[in-house]
Write an enzyme that holds these catalytic residues in place. Structure first.
Site, PDB file in Angstrom:
ATOM      1  N   CYS A   2       0.838  -1.182   0.000  1.00 38.10           N
ATOM      2  CA  CYS A   2       0.000   0.000   0.000  1.00 38.10           C
ATOM      3  C   CYS A   2       0.882   1.244   0.000  1.00 38.10           C
ATOM      4  O   CYS A   2       1.861   1.325   0.732  1.00 38.10           O
ATOM      5  CB  CYS A   2      -0.950   0.076   1.176  1.00 38.10           C
ATOM      6  SG  CYS A   2      -2.088  -1.295   1.271  1.00 38.10           S
ATOM      7  N   ARG A  27       4.121  -0.551  -4.576  1.00 43.62           N
ATOM      8  CA  ARG A  27       3.794  -1.017  -3.223  1.00 43.62           C
ATOM      9  C   ARG A  27       2.458  -1.759  -3.172  1.00 43.62           C
ATOM     10  O   ARG A  27       2.078  -2.315  -2.143  1.00 43.62           O
ATOM     11  CB  ARG A  27       3.718   0.183  -2.272  1.00 43.62           C
ATOM     12  CG  ARG A  27       4.988   0.990  -2.210  1.00 43.62           C
ATOM     13  CD  ARG A  27       4.843   2.138  -1.254  1.00 43.62           C
ATOM     14  NE  ARG A  27       4.657   1.666   0.092  1.00 43.62           N
ATOM     15  CZ  ARG A  27       5.629   1.363   0.934  1.00 43.62           C
ATOM     16  NH1 ARG A  27       6.884   1.495   0.552  1.00 43.62           N
ATOM     17  NH2 ARG A  27       5.376   0.924   2.144  1.00 43.62           N
ATOM     18  N   TRP A  75      -2.773  -2.814  -1.697  1.00 49.05           N
ATOM     19  CA  TRP A  75      -2.466  -4.245  -1.800  1.00 49.05           C
ATOM     20  C   TRP A  75      -3.353  -4.896  -0.762  1.00 49.05           C
ATOM     21  O   TRP A  75      -3.135  -4.756   0.445  1.00 49.05           O
ATOM     22  CB  TRP A  75      -0.987  -4.478  -1.495  1.00 49.05           C
ATOM     23  CG  TRP A  75      -0.520  -5.883  -1.739  1.00 49.05           C
ATOM     24  CD1 TRP A  75      -0.051  -6.403  -2.905  1.00 49.05           C
ATOM     25  CD2 TRP A  75      -0.456  -6.949  -0.774  1.00 49.05           C
ATOM     26  NE1 TRP A  75       0.293  -7.721  -2.743  1.00 49.05           N
ATOM     27  CE2 TRP A  75       0.053  -8.085  -1.435  1.00 49.05           C
ATOM     28  CE3 TRP A  75      -0.775  -7.064   0.567  1.00 49.05           C
ATOM     29  CZ2 TRP A  75       0.250  -9.300  -0.808  1.00 49.05           C
ATOM     30  CZ3 TRP A  75      -0.579  -8.280   1.209  1.00 49.05           C
ATOM     31  CH2 TRP A  75      -0.069  -9.388   0.514  1.00 49.05           C
ATOM     32  N   ASN A 101      -1.893   2.103   5.635  1.00 44.44           N
ATOM     33  CA  ASN A 101      -1.018   1.009   5.209  1.00 44.44           C
ATOM     34  C   ASN A 101      -0.673   0.222   6.466  1.00 44.44           C
ATOM     35  O   ASN A 101      -0.169   0.793   7.422  1.00 44.44           O
ATOM     36  CB  ASN A 101       0.249   1.614   4.580  1.00 44.44           C
ATOM     37  CG  ASN A 101       1.319   0.578   4.317  1.00 44.44           C
ATOM     38  OD1 ASN A 101       1.022  -0.591   4.133  1.00 44.44           O
ATOM     39  ND2 ASN A 101       2.562   1.015   4.307  1.00 44.44           N
ATOM     40  N   GLY A 102      -0.966  -1.066   6.485  1.00 41.04           N
ATOM     41  CA  GLY A 102      -0.682  -1.871   7.669  1.00 41.04           C
ATOM     42  C   GLY A 102      -1.869  -2.748   7.999  1.00 41.04           C
ATOM     43  O   GLY A 102      -2.781  -2.918   7.181  1.00 41.04           O
ATOM     44  N   GLU A 489      17.737 -17.892  -6.474  1.00 38.09           N
ATOM     45  CA  GLU A 489      17.324 -16.567  -6.936  1.00 38.09           C
ATOM     46  C   GLU A 489      16.795 -16.642  -8.374  1.00 38.09           C
ATOM     47  O   GLU A 489      15.791 -15.997  -8.710  1.00 38.09           O
ATOM     48  CB  GLU A 489      18.515 -15.594  -6.833  1.00 38.09           C
ATOM     49  CG  GLU A 489      18.261 -14.188  -7.333  1.00 38.09           C
ATOM     50  CD  GLU A 489      17.246 -13.389  -6.513  1.00 38.09           C
ATOM     51  OE1 GLU A 489      16.792 -13.875  -5.468  1.00 38.09           O
ATOM     52  OE2 GLU A 489      16.893 -12.285  -6.947  1.00 38.09           O
ATOM     53  N   LYS A 493      13.051 -15.498  -9.471  1.00 44.19           N
ATOM     54  CA  LYS A 493      12.756 -14.479 -10.501  1.00 44.19           C
ATOM     55  C   LYS A 493      11.734 -15.016 -11.495  1.00 44.19           C
ATOM     56  O   LYS A 493      10.813 -14.318 -11.893  1.00 44.19           O
ATOM     57  CB  LYS A 493      14.020 -14.088 -11.284  1.00 44.19           C
ATOM     58  CG  LYS A 493      15.080 -13.280 -10.579  1.00 44.19           C
ATOM     59  CD  LYS A 493      14.681 -11.891 -10.202  1.00 44.19           C
ATOM     60  CE  LYS A 493      14.078 -11.894  -8.863  1.00 44.19           C
ATOM     61  NZ  LYS A 493      14.483 -11.259  -7.750  1.00 44.19           N
ATOM     62  N   GLU A 496       8.301 -15.209  -9.890  1.00 43.62           N
ATOM     63  CA  GLU A 496       7.745 -13.892  -9.578  1.00 43.62           C
ATOM     64  C   GLU A 496       7.166 -13.202 -10.797  1.00 43.62           C
ATOM     65  O   GLU A 496       6.063 -12.658 -10.739  1.00 43.62           O
ATOM     66  CB  GLU A 496       8.844 -12.970  -9.022  1.00 43.62           C
ATOM     67  CG  GLU A 496       9.177 -13.158  -7.578  1.00 43.62           C
ATOM     68  CD  GLU A 496      10.254 -12.174  -7.140  1.00 43.62           C
ATOM     69  OE1 GLU A 496      10.055 -11.490  -6.144  1.00 43.62           O
ATOM     70  OE2 GLU A 496      11.309 -12.091  -7.804  1.00 43.62           O
ATOM     71  N   HIS A 512      17.359 -36.389  -5.166  1.00 50.02           N
ATOM     72  CA  HIS A 512      16.492 -36.802  -4.062  1.00 50.02           C
ATOM     73  C   HIS A 512      15.084 -36.208  -4.206  1.00 50.02           C
ATOM     74  O   HIS A 512      14.567 -35.589  -3.287  1.00 50.02           O
ATOM     75  CB  HIS A 512      17.126 -36.400  -2.733  1.00 50.02           C
ATOM     76  CG  HIS A 512      18.490 -36.987  -2.549  1.00 50.02           C
ATOM     77  ND1 HIS A 512      18.697 -38.304  -2.237  1.00 50.02           N
ATOM     78  CD2 HIS A 512      19.716 -36.443  -2.703  1.00 50.02           C
ATOM     79  CE1 HIS A 512      19.991 -38.541  -2.179  1.00 50.02           C
ATOM     80  NE2 HIS A 512      20.634 -37.431  -2.459  1.00 50.02           N
ATOM     81  N   LYS A 611       6.297  -4.777  -3.618  1.00 45.73           N
ATOM     82  CA  LYS A 611       7.738  -4.704  -3.400  1.00 45.73           C
ATOM     83  C   LYS A 611       8.094  -4.619  -1.932  1.00 45.73           C
ATOM     84  O   LYS A 611       9.052  -5.234  -1.476  1.00 45.73           O
ATOM     85  CB  LYS A 611       8.300  -3.493  -4.136  1.00 45.73           C
ATOM     86  CG  LYS A 611       9.804  -3.452  -4.025  1.00 45.73           C
ATOM     87  CD  LYS A 611      10.451  -2.816  -5.191  1.00 45.73           C
ATOM     88  CE  LYS A 611      11.942  -2.981  -5.154  1.00 45.73           C
ATOM     89  NZ  LYS A 611      12.368  -4.346  -5.485  1.00 45.73           N
TER      90      LYS A 611
HETATM   91  C1  G6P Z   1       9.300  -8.710  -1.454  1.00 45.13           C
HETATM   92  C2  G6P Z   1       9.918  -8.350  -2.787  1.00 45.13           C
HETATM   93  C3  G6P Z   1      11.245  -9.084  -2.958  1.00 45.13           C
HETATM   94  C4  G6P Z   1      12.170  -8.775  -1.798  1.00 45.13           C
HETATM   95  C5  G6P Z   1      11.513  -9.096  -0.459  1.00 45.13           C
HETATM   96  C6  G6P Z   1      12.331  -8.582   0.723  1.00 45.13           C
HETATM   97  O1  G6P Z   1       8.918 -10.042  -1.446  1.00 45.13           O
HETATM   98  O2  G6P Z   1       9.035  -8.673  -3.839  1.00 45.13           O
HETATM   99  O3  G6P Z   1      11.865  -8.656  -4.172  1.00 45.13           O
HETATM  100  O4  G6P Z   1      13.343  -9.530  -1.936  1.00 45.13           O
HETATM  101  O5  G6P Z   1      10.231  -8.457  -0.379  1.00 45.13           O
HETATM  102  O6  G6P Z   1      12.394  -7.182   0.645  1.00 45.13           O
HETATM  103  P1  G6P Z   1      13.488  -6.311   1.350  1.00 45.13           P
HETATM  104  O7  G6P Z   1      13.099  -4.893   1.069  1.00 45.13           O
HETATM  105  O8  G6P Z   1      13.409  -6.637   2.814  1.00 45.13           O
HETATM  106  O9  G6P Z   1      14.806  -6.679   0.784  1.00 45.13           O
END
Ligand code: G6P
Length: 616
Positions: A2, A27, A75, A101-102, A489, A493, A496, A512, A611
């Site tokens: 948010c 956000r 969000w 937000n929260g 990672e 990606k 995501e 396994h 994000k």
């Molecule tokens: C969300 C984002 C990720 C990020 C994670 C942790 O899930 O989509 O890209 O790695 O938060 O965020 P931070 O700001 O704590 O690195």
């Protein structure tokens, strides 16, 4: 999650809030709304589902005469995505508009209390409850002055359990805007006869670089030319005014079609920024002025616990390999959300390190608070100057990667890899690592930006690989040792942004379980840059090929494999082993990006994600 914007001042409020919300869309982006106080001192309210731009279907920002307003991009947490659940929320008797937000955790208790007072509700949100609670306490006040507005919010928030960043308008105080925070980021931009409230500097930086970061349980009441900050208990706060250290252009996409693409291309510069000022005078070790408060405690530390979420957690896993190898200090990597509820035994000589791009991820903040409560020194590594992590940790390191807007982390992740590799060598040099080893690392570090530029030239080749495989619905990503976090990672990606199921595994562990997935329809991406253990990886490759699994190799030129033995072979430059994961990550970023493009996905705003995750 948010995004909040609030404005009071000399400019027309609506266009500024609308534009600010667009900067905060990363956000959350399932619905949006704007509430304004018109010149005749009445409210106007516009809400719609979908992106911020969908608000234009119901209002024209330039036609508004308002100079005071609030906006929100959502969000969803409490309540489905709908116009009624979108913010701002209006209180039952219409005195207040509020964006939040929260999460209000005791929302049920508060709602029952208000129902007994004959309040009714139109939405499923916890935010509407808060708007009504403020109104209830406001109606107990003797006057309709701004002071009563402030007291009503203080009283309401004293009954709230949970997290909030709030911006509130009161119809009786048409020249005032109120902001409050507990656990969700909020800052106040100070301009010339104006104040701007926002969840993040991206919404403010066009207008002013002077900001105040609100702290938990602080409330700010502001008009165009006055700002008063106090606590929930009415103690006055004299807040520090900080300067935002990046320009509005850094938050623009420029020539790139997507922020993610731009941010992938910024990685050479990001590494330059991460290194700047962090090399010892004799070029044999990294150094970190930000860690000075720990003094000689570094020599006493016998264990490091890292806490993080998402990509930052993967970066920490890399740190485990590197710190144990170079500094011989035992390392554990915890999901922040797990650490906070575990009774992990920590010794007196344990150091806790929290890593977070945003510095605002709620689970990471909670892990930080738990570590501090138990008396451990906590180091923070974050990208956002002034973020909660930067303020709450004992000391730390800034990434200086510039604003990262794409929801999928790219440049912030490689910047974390770089800083953590430097930290490993810094600790190594304090203990076992000799001068020449230190010098060879520093040399490689200085050459790294150039090698990133060379790796970026692989984009076209990787785009063609994506063209071949974009219809595959599942992938395996494999790597050994320091390339295992890269495999994780790479898989993250792809999930995501391309919505393709992908699983990262240590190469040998694939036998396994995941090998059951291997078939013509399930390609495997293998990272292999360690020549010494390549024969073992080659065995895994044969096992996959024997089951008709396509292989996409990411390797350095020295790896002794015949390119014809894989369906695709991507050669990246060779560098120091501690830095090789950075170069290996870039093809994985490009692969996810081009897969997402071909699958018609919204690269910068993937479904269901946000994000900055400021809820548990
Ligand atoms: C969300 C984002 C990720 C990020 C994670 C942790 O899930 O989509 O890209 O790695 O938060 O965020 P931070 O700001 O704590 O690195």
């Amino acid at each position: 999650m948010c995004g909040i914007v609030g404005y009071v001042g000399r400019r027309p409020a609506a266009p500024l809030i609308f534009e600010g919300l667009q900067h905060l869309e990363y956000r959350g982006y399932d619905s949006a709304g704007i509430g304004l106080i018109k010149a005749d001192d009445t409210f106007e309210l516009y809400r719609n589902v979908g992106r911020v731009a969908a608000l234009l279907e119901c209002f024209e920002p330039r036609q508004s005469d308002s100079h005071v307003g609030i906006g929100h991009t959502r969000w969803a947490t409490h309540g489905a995505v709908s116009v009624l659940n979108a913010h701002p929320h209006r209180s039952y008797h219409g005195d207040f508009l509020l964006v939040h937000n929260g999460v209000i955790e005791n929302f049920k208790t508060l709602k029952s209390f208000l129902l007994e007072k004959d309040y009714a509700f139109y939405s499923d949100t916890d935010t509407e409850i808060l708007a009504n609670l403020i109104e209830f306490y406001y109606q107990q006040q003797a006057t309709t002055e701004p002071a009563s507005f402030l007291q009503a919010v203080q009283e309401a928030l004293r009954h709230v359990q949970g997290t909030y960043g709030l911006a509130v308008l009161c119809q009786d105080c048409p020249n005032h805007l109120l902001a409050a925070r507990n656990g969700s980021p909020l800052l106040i931009g100070i301009g010339d006869n104006e104040h701007i409230v926002a969840s993040d500097a991206a919404a403010i930086v066009t207008y002013t670089s002077q900001v105040i970061y609100l702290r938990d349980r602080e409330i700010a009441l502001m008009s165009s030319d006055d700002l008063q900050i106090c606590t929930l208990q009415s103690e006055n706060v004299s807040a520090e005014v900080c300067t935002i250290d990046w320009s509005p252009e850094e938050a623009e996409r420029g020539q790139h079609e997507h922020y993610m693409h731009k941010e992938i291309y910024e990685q050479a510069q990001v590494i330059v920024n991460a290194i700047r000022g962090h090399i010892s005078d004799d070029f044999s070790s990294p150094r970190f002025g930000g860690l000075a408060p720990l003094g000689n405690r570094w020599n006493e530390i016998d264990r490091i616990v890292f806490c993080a979420c998402g990509s930052a957690w993967h970066a920490c896993l890399e740190a485990e390999y590197l710190i144990e190898h170079y500094a011989h200090i035992p390392v554990e990597v915890e999901y922040a959300s797990e650490f906070r509820y575990r009774n992990a035994p920590l010794s007196k000589r344990t150091l806790v390190v929290v890593v977070s791009q945003s510095g605002e991820t709620l689970d990471t903040l909670a892990a930080l608070a738990e570590a501090k409560r138990r008396g451990y020194p906590v180091v923070g590594i974050t990208n956002v100057v002034g973020s909660t992590i930067s303020r709450e940790t004992d000391c730390g390191i800034y990434q200086h990667a510039g604003p990262e807007i794409g929801v999928a982390s790219t440049k912030a992740f490689t910047s974390q890899l770089c800083i953590l590799a430097m930290l490993a060598v810094y600790l190594g040099r304090l203990r076992h690592m000799d001068y020449t080893e230190g010098v060879s690392f520093i040399q490689a570090l200085q050459e790294l930006p150039q090698k990133i530029e060379e790796t970026l030239l692989l984009e076209q080749q990787i785009s063609e690989i994506a063209q071949r495989y974009y219809q595959s619905e599942q992938f395996l990503f494999l790597g050994r040792q320091t390339l295992f976090p890269v495999a994780l990672e790479g898989a993250l990606k792809l999930k995501e942004i391309a919505y393709v199921y992908a699983q990262g595994y240590p190469s040998a562990e694939m036998k396994h379980g995941p090998i059951a997935l291997v078939s013509k329809e399930c390609p495997t991406v293998i990272f292999a840059t360690q020549a010494a253990i390549f024969p073992k990886t080659l065995s895994n490759i044969q096992e996959i090929r024997a089951r008709n699994g396509p292989i996409i190799m990411v390797a350095t030129g020295e790896i002794p494999m015949d390119p014809s033995e894989s369906e695709a072979f991507v050669i990246i430059p060779k560098t120091h082993p501690a830095l090789q994961p950075i170069l290996a990550t870039i093809p994985a970023q490009f692969f996810a990006y081009h897969m997402a493009l071909r699958r018609g996905c919204d690269v910068d705003k993937p479904r269901n994600l946000a994000k900055s995750v400021t809820v548990e």
